[in-house]
Design an enzyme around this catalytic site. Structure first.
Site: not given
Ligand code: NAG
Ligand code: NAG
Ligand code: NAG
Ligand code: NAG
Ligand code: NAG
Ligand code: NAG
Ligand code: NAG
Ligand code: NAG
Ligand code: NAG
Ligand code: NAG
Length: 722
Positions: A574, A655, A687
């Protein structure tokens, strides 16, 4: 339970203390403990994956709060999906049975006794997949309960199993919010429903059935929805212990939900006499005082006279400080009114994460992240404005907390070395440990706090008056005077932290046991060290955070003799992936043998394929077209010329906030530049990589990559290619 595992058994037999990905993935996972009303026992749900059987099994267990003995409750966890204790009883329960004989896709409600499995009584057949059960007992003895489900626009609960498959798969939108997290938006929205079980007729459901508590609320931009998606659950609503009032939160009805995080807390009389209204919406005293952001944790006091909750100030800043408030509620003459709204511990520079009332209603126990640990604090409501609460806990992170009738706390905790500890914290500070997974689980044998330490070093922000913090985790079988390659792991968020906790996704001990010194820094932007450090990342993604990451690395090189920085690797997911991509184009990138990026941005403008427009507007200091934005200033794409370090790229198809095209772009550029690189995609993960077999492959392939570059090991998997 604890079906024993072939792989884990074989490894245990070799005497190796190290924890492998297989062991971490297949170790039991225990929920937080939920105590009965008298505080004598607690219910726990435990699940465990078996590689041999390729399936996960679950059990409901009972924890004896006097002896710490953990036993199988014998309730069938395939059928019983949720259990709540009935107030005023010793072991009475209300539970959701995930099956419904009359309605496919529905569930049923049952009452029973937790000590008498398979003797439950059916009290209500519910025609949709309701979940998130909460219950209160009224003075008449009736039970008032809340549940939630997706609902049609007309308010009726939605049961997907009863809906015919449409002839086409087209999805048509005219608003920016098309998909979020891992779901495309459909016409249905979540709603909280209330129902009554009548004491005078064996708790059968009152004829009025279930009532959608969001019905009738007016909106101009965003249709009311509770729980707030994608992570909201029963913590987004509450029912007063006397059963008379309910509360839930819903996003601001007059604001576009892609642009804003604002949400308000609604209150309503359970009898349905009036439409629920928000007490902190526009026009309210709260709003006018500048508190206009997301709300959370509505929690009624034991005597039903007060509500405690948290709220952020900024209406599009998702990481603003969560501040604590209380207000009085009166429902005399069947009209609800609120008064005496006030902030509690306004000077406490931490984000309040959960709220728990003391039994006498005169104080609150809360949890908040503090120096990379989730800790418990105690706050008397009589405290004055300047009061700063002191932490009641340290060492491990609190993941659940319940206040027992004698005001002691039942704590569910975890740490780098333990997936779950249960202990009781008495008012005098004594900790009585009931259970520790490190002692109980063969998969975790040998883990302990001996591998864990913390370092503090000077950061780059001139106005920050503290040193920066980083975690250090050594291999379980660490040998004195040996060196181990550095695994430098950057956290996501960016407003997040690397904490002392057990993770089933980025488990630092599992990384360390591949033969690394894990160092996990908390640079500018991190949470838990005061709001100033968190806020300082705005418009500054590759600025102070990068400088801090460099300073942390230099500190390690100079001070940790056992960390081999010449053969180190850097990894992150991320924002941690973004930072790894930024490092790839900057000088620090030359110091690593290999990089790993999981679902991280490489092109800042690609963040416009996400619908969290509030996020970019805040974090890049403006929206597309504005003058002072930092999209271009901190775009890793502007530094392609300097990329040279071998890089492993993970990007998952589901995601929807960080679209997989970004990972493909990164990989294709690496390939075009002739930089050794691999691309790993999971078509059925969002994610996070959550499926056990996928998680194992993720670990194997990433470790194979870093072990090749850091330890000189051979590649053992032939990727799809040519
Ligand atoms: C648990 O319930 C499921 C679904 O009703 C059933 O198939 C299974 O046999 C039950 N297990 C036990 C141990 O009774
Ligand atoms: C759950 O419901 C099914 C009927 O749908 C019933 O056969 C089963 O006994 C119930 N289980 C429990 C634990 O209540
Ligand atoms: C609400 O809409 C759904 C879907 O169109 C329909 O099946 C249901 O009967 C409606 N409920 C009411 C109360 O009109
Ligand atoms: C049970 O109580 C409800 C209200 O709580 C009342 O409406 C109903 O008439 C009662 N039924 C019986 C059989 O007493
Ligand atoms: C509070 O935190 C500090 C710093 O970690 C620690 O030294 C202290 O022991 C903690 N207090 C309690 C009661 O756990
Ligand atoms: C602390 O309180 C607990 C629970 O009341 C009690 O059992 C224990 O003896 C006390 N310990 C000390 C040191 O006072
Ligand atoms: C580690 O090195 C120091 C100094 O070089 C030495 O005194 C010590 O015996 C060594 N320890 C081990 C376990 O080899
Ligand atoms: C953010 O934008 C404002 C103008 O809206 C500007 O004054 C400020 O310098 C910018 N901050 C950063 C960190 O770029
Ligand atoms: C969303 O915010 C942008 C500014 O960031 C603004 O231009 C746009 O009009 C807003 N849209 C809505 C529907 O509020
Ligand atoms: C590449 O790195 C050199 C040395 O740090 C630097 O001077 C140059 O500006 C960098 N180029 C890019 C495109 O980042």
């Amino acid at each position: 339970m604890a079906r024993y595992l072939g792989i884990a058994a074989a490894l245990a037999a070799t005497g190796a203390l190290a924890i492998t990905p297989e062991q971490m993935i297949s170790a039991p996972r225990r929920s937080v403990a939920s105590p009965n009303p008298s505080g004598k026992l607690a219910l726990i749900s435990t699940s465990q994956y078996s590689f041999e059987e390729e399936s996960t099994s679950s059990v409901w267990q009972l924890l004896d709060l006097a002896t710490g003995e953990l036993t199988d409750s014998k309730w069938n966890a395939t059928e019983v999906s949720e259990v709540v204790f009935l107030p005023g009883t010793e072991t009475g329960i209300l539970y959701i049975n995930a099956t419904n004989e009359q309605t496919p896709g529905g569930v049923s409600l049952w009452v029973g006794d937790v000590l008498k499995p398979a003797e439950g009584t059916l009290v209500a057949s519910l025609d949709a997949p309701f979940s998130g059960l909460k219950v209160a007992k009224t003075s008449s003895g009736n039970l008032h309960f809340l549940v939630n489900s997706l609902a049609y626009q007309n308010g009726t609960a939605f049961n997907p199993e009863l809906v015919p498959t449409p002839p086409h798969t087209g999805r048509l939108y005219e608003n920016v919010y098309t998909r979020h997290w891992d779901k495309w938006l459909t016409k249905e929205r979540y709603a909280v429903f209330g129902g009554s079980l009548l004491a005078n007729s064996s708790y059968s459901l009152a004829h009025s059935g279930l009532r959608n508590l969001l019905q009738g609320i007016k909106f101009t931009a965003t249709r009311p929805e509770s729980p707030v998606q994608p992570f909201g659950g029963s913590g987004d609503y509450d029912i007063s212990p006397d059963g008379s009032v309910f509360s839930f939160l819903s996003k601001a009805p007059h604001l576009n939900k892609a642009n804003y995080t604002a949400s308000y807390i609604y209150l309503g009389a359970f009898d349905g006499s009036e439409v629920a209204t928000a007490f902190n919406g526009p026009e309210s005293e709260v709003f006018k005082a500048g508190h206009q952001g997301a709300s959370g944790q509505p929690t009624f006091s034991p005597d039903s006279s007060k509500l405690a909750y948290v709220q952020q100030d900024g209406d599009y800043y998702e990481s603003d400080r969560w501040k604590l408030y209380t207000l009085d509620i009166s429902s005399s003459s069947s009209k609800l009114s609120t008064s005496n709204w006030k902030g509690v511990v306004p000077k406490f520079d931490r984000s309040v994460a959960s709220i728990h009332w003391a039994p006498n209603g005169e104080s609150l126990f809360i949890t908040a992240e503090d120096y990379a640990i989730e800790r418990a604090f105690h706050i008397p409501l009589s405290a004055d404005e300047s009061f700063i609460p002191k932490n009641l806990t340290s060492v491990s992170s609190v993941s659940g907390l319940s206040v027992l009738p004698d005001s002691s706390l039942l704590v569910s905790a975890n740490s780098i070395w333990s997936s779950r500890d249960y202990y009781i914290l008495s008012g005098n500070g004594t900790q009585n440990v009931l259970f520790s997974s490190t002692k109980a689980d063969e998969e975790l044998a040998g883990l302990g706090p001996h591998t864990f330490s913390e370092i503090f070093y000077d950061g780059s922000l001139p106005d920050f008056d503290q040193q920066l913090h980083a975690l250090v985790v050594k291999p379980s079988n660490f040998v004195q005077n040996k060196t181990y390659p550095l695994a430098y792991i950057i956290h996501g968020g960016p407003q997040g932290s690397n904490g002392n906790l057990w993770s089933t996704r980025w488990n630092f001990q599992v990384w360390a046991d591949q033969g690394y010194i894990v160092v996990a820094p908390n640079p500018t932007g991190s949470t838990g060290f005061g709001q100033y450090l968190t806020d300082a990342i705005q418009g500054n993604w590759g600025g102070n955070p990068y400088d801090d990451v460099v300073l942390g690395w230099e500190y390690v090189k100079k001070n940790l003799a056992f960390a081999d920085t010449k053969n180190g690797i850097c990894a992150g997911a991320s924002y941690g992936g973004y930072m790894t991509n930024w490092i790839q184009g900057h000088d620090l990138g030359n110091e690593f043998k290999a990089l790993v990026t999981h679902d991280g941005l490489v092109n800042t403008l690609a963040s416009w394929s996400s619908e969290e427009l509030w996020f970019m507007r805040h974090d890049y200091n403006g929206t597309i077209g504005d003058e002072y934005t930092t999209y271009d200033k901190y775009n890793p794409m502007n530094h392609i010329a300097n990329w040279s370090t071998p890089q492993f790229v993970v990007h998952n198809t589901l995601d929807y906030r960080l679209a997989e095209s970004d990972g493909l772009e990164l990989f294709n550029i690496l390939q075009a530049k002739g930089i050794p690189s691999r691309f790993l995609n999971f078509p059925n993960e969002n994610h996070h990589v959550l499926k056990p077999a996928n998680s194992l492959f993720w670990h194997q392939e990433i470790f194979n990559w870093i072990n090749h570059y850091a330890h000189g090991e051979k590649f053992d998997e032939v990727p799809i290619g040519e």
